[in-house]
Design an enzyme around this catalytic site. Structure first.
Site, PDB file in Angstrom:
ATOM      1  N   ALA A  54       0.789  -1.230   0.000  1.00 50.37           N
ATOM      2  CA  ALA A  54       0.000   0.000   0.000  1.00 50.37           C
ATOM      3  C   ALA A  54       0.834   1.299   0.000  1.00 50.37           C
ATOM      4  O   ALA A  54       0.639   2.158  -0.873  1.00 50.37           O
ATOM      5  CB  ALA A  54      -0.978  -0.035   1.168  1.00 50.37           C
ATOM      6  N   ASP A 240      -4.229  -2.536   3.649  1.00 55.11           N
ATOM      7  CA  ASP A 240      -4.302  -1.639   2.492  1.00 55.11           C
ATOM      8  C   ASP A 240      -5.322  -0.534   2.685  1.00 55.11           C
ATOM      9  O   ASP A 240      -5.290   0.475   1.987  1.00 55.11           O
ATOM     10  CB  ASP A 240      -4.641  -2.446   1.238  1.00 55.11           C
ATOM     11  CG  ASP A 240      -3.467  -3.302   0.845  1.00 55.11           C
ATOM     12  OD1 ASP A 240      -3.251  -4.338   1.497  1.00 55.11           O
ATOM     13  OD2 ASP A 240      -2.748  -2.916  -0.087  1.00 55.11           O
ATOM     14  N   LYS A 251      -4.368  -8.411   2.478  1.00 54.36           N
ATOM     15  CA  LYS A 251      -4.210  -9.524   1.528  1.00 54.36           C
ATOM     16  C   LYS A 251      -5.129 -10.689   1.861  1.00 54.36           C
ATOM     17  O   LYS A 251      -5.281 -11.033   3.041  1.00 54.36           O
ATOM     18  CB  LYS A 251      -2.735  -9.947   1.540  1.00 54.36           C
ATOM     19  CG  LYS A 251      -2.364 -11.070   0.598  1.00 54.36           C
ATOM     20  CD  LYS A 251      -2.786 -10.803  -0.833  1.00 54.36           C
ATOM     21  CE  LYS A 251      -2.241  -9.498  -1.394  1.00 54.36           C
ATOM     22  NZ  LYS A 251      -2.867  -9.143  -2.698  1.00 54.36           N
TER      23      LYS A 251
HETATM   24  O1  MRU Z   1      -1.161  -7.206  -3.480  1.00 51.97           O
HETATM   25  P1  MRU Z   1      -0.075  -6.572  -2.659  1.00 51.97           P
HETATM   26  O2  MRU Z   1       1.183  -7.349  -2.647  1.00 51.97           O
HETATM   27  O3  MRU Z   1       0.125  -5.124  -3.021  1.00 51.97           O
HETATM   28  O4  MRU Z   1      -0.665  -6.612  -1.186  1.00 51.97           O
HETATM   29  C1  MRU Z   1       0.063  -6.049  -0.139  1.00 51.97           C
HETATM   30  C2  MRU Z   1      -0.549  -6.305   1.178  1.00 51.97           C
HETATM   31  O5  MRU Z   1      -1.587  -6.900   1.275  1.00 51.97           O
HETATM   32  C3  MRU Z   1       0.125  -5.724   2.367  1.00 51.97           C
HETATM   33  O6  MRU Z   1      -0.131  -6.494   3.500  1.00 51.97           O
HETATM   34  C4  MRU Z   1      -0.442  -4.318   2.571  1.00 51.97           C
HETATM   35  O7  MRU Z   1      -0.195  -3.521   1.460  1.00 51.97           O
HETATM   36  C5  MRU Z   1       0.041  -3.654   3.769  1.00 51.97           C
HETATM   37  S1  MRU Z   1       1.739  -3.312   3.573  1.00 51.97           S
HETATM   38  C6  MRU Z   1       2.364  -2.169   4.392  1.00 51.97           C
END
Ligand code: MRU
Length: 364
Positions: A54, A240, A251
């Protein structure tokens, strides 16, 4: 953080005024950097997950807008670039947050100065995110210390990648882990592989290994067993988008982790910078959940014994597959939200207590 002894952020600018990022689609097997020179290249990097996580998606969006303004600083080009970048990935609110911030900063600037102003603002966003993540690390460290039992290793479980690769540096959920390790706390991390794209097995394991933090990769569906058999002390994940009521989108697979944690009385914390809090979205039910290609479920990419990268089919040919990329963990399953301002209950009142100004935007 360091890769092969050299300090990197995940996004940086070069002396000749270009943007560079680490190509996360090549990790953990190849460390390659990519130059982003146009709006189209920045949007493509976000959509194809060359950059992901994110806060990094937000930072790349900010530089994407600056690159667009360099080519055409008019109002029309600004709005087109804003919409194009916003459409790349829907769930992480950091993207909209960063684009809004750049657009608001340049809107009343004369066109001749807009690109430079956007560039400076994008750099400021990156620096602020690094600082926020470091503060999250320090605040989260207190939670790790509180859970640590004398003469025992502290077992943390995480999901996906919420480390420095997902941010500009440090990470959210992993920042407290790095600081704990650096301060001599014996910490071990269970790393959920995070199907279907395996950000845990590839990126989190790469990061933790690079920093010397003991860790073990597990199949996602091993998490409940490990909790039930007393092998997990604490769950730490990122998000996110935290809705105004404390529900947290992260995720896919985070929600079942939270359910298992609750059943086993294991604390479940969500670590986010304020750029991931969406004051305008009342609850998790309104968070847009990205649907990605079913091919990410039916195919898998890895390294062959000869070192080449290959993508292979793993499902029965012809079977349907769906690929929701995120889920929502309801606030009542979250022990606490760790932000750069402090740790609060996952609730509207909790978030308001830390961000009284921002929370005025929240719906009543
Ligand atoms: O699909 P992605 O790899 O962008 O997903 C990322 C995540 O789900 C992280 O856990 C989320 O961005 C938090 S990171 C600080």
């Amino acid at each position: 953080m360091k890769v092969n002894g050299r300090h990197y952020r995940t996004i940086w600018t070069t002396t000749d005024g270009q943007v560079e990022v680490i190509d996360q689609t090549r990790l953990p097997f190849r460390f390659e950097t990519v130059r982003l020179t146009t709006l189209v290249e920045a949007a493509h990097a976000i959509r194809t997950m060359v950059v992901r996580g994110a806060p990094l998606v937000g930072a790349t969006g900010a530089y994407g807008l600056a690159l667009a303004l360099r080519a055409d600083p008019t109002d029309g080009a600004l709005d087109t670039a804003y919409q194009r970048l916003l459409a790349t990935r829907p769930t992480a609110v950091n993207l909209r947050w960063a684009l809004d911030r750049i657009r608001a900063t340049v809107r009343h600037e004369r066109t001749g100065r807009r690109a430079e102003t956007a560039w400076v603002e994008a750099a400021a966003i990156c620096d602020a995110e690094v600082q926020a993540c470091h503060q999250i690390g320090q605040l989260g460290l207190a939670i790790l210390r509180a859970v640590l039992a004398p003469n025992r290793v502290l077992n943390v479980i995480t999901h996906c990648n919420a480390g420095w690769l997902a941010c500009v540096d440090w990470g959210t959920a992993l920042a407290p882990v790095y600081l704990a390790h650096d301060s001599g706390i014996p910490v071990h991390v269970w790393v959920g592989e995070t199907r279907p794209r395996n950000q845990g097995a590839s990126l989190t394991a790469f990061e933790l290994g690079g920093h010397g933090v003991p860790h073990t990769v597990i199949a996602d569906n091993a998490a409940g067993h490990l909790m039930r058999t007393g092998q997990v002390d604490l769950c730490l994940v990122g998000s996110d988008r935290v809705a105004a009521n404390g529900d947290a989108a992260n995720k896919i697979g985070t929600y079942p982790l939270a359910l298992a944690a609750r059943d086993n009385a294991i604390p479940f914390h969500v670590a986010v910078p304020s750029s991931s809090i969406d004051w305008r979205t009342p609850s998790g039910a309104q968070v847009p959940i990205e649907e990605r290609s079913p091919a990410e479920v039916t195919m898998m990419t890895g390294r062959l014994p000869d070192g080449t990268l290959a993508t292979v089919e793993i499902s029965a040919p012809g079977s349907a597959a769906v690929n929701p990329a995120f889920d929502v963990t309801p606030a009542h399953l979250i022990t606490g939200i760790i932000t750069e301002r402090g740790i609060c209950p996952a609730s509207a009142a909790g978030l308001r207590s830390l961000f009284p100004d921002e929370s005025r935007k929240a719906p009543e």
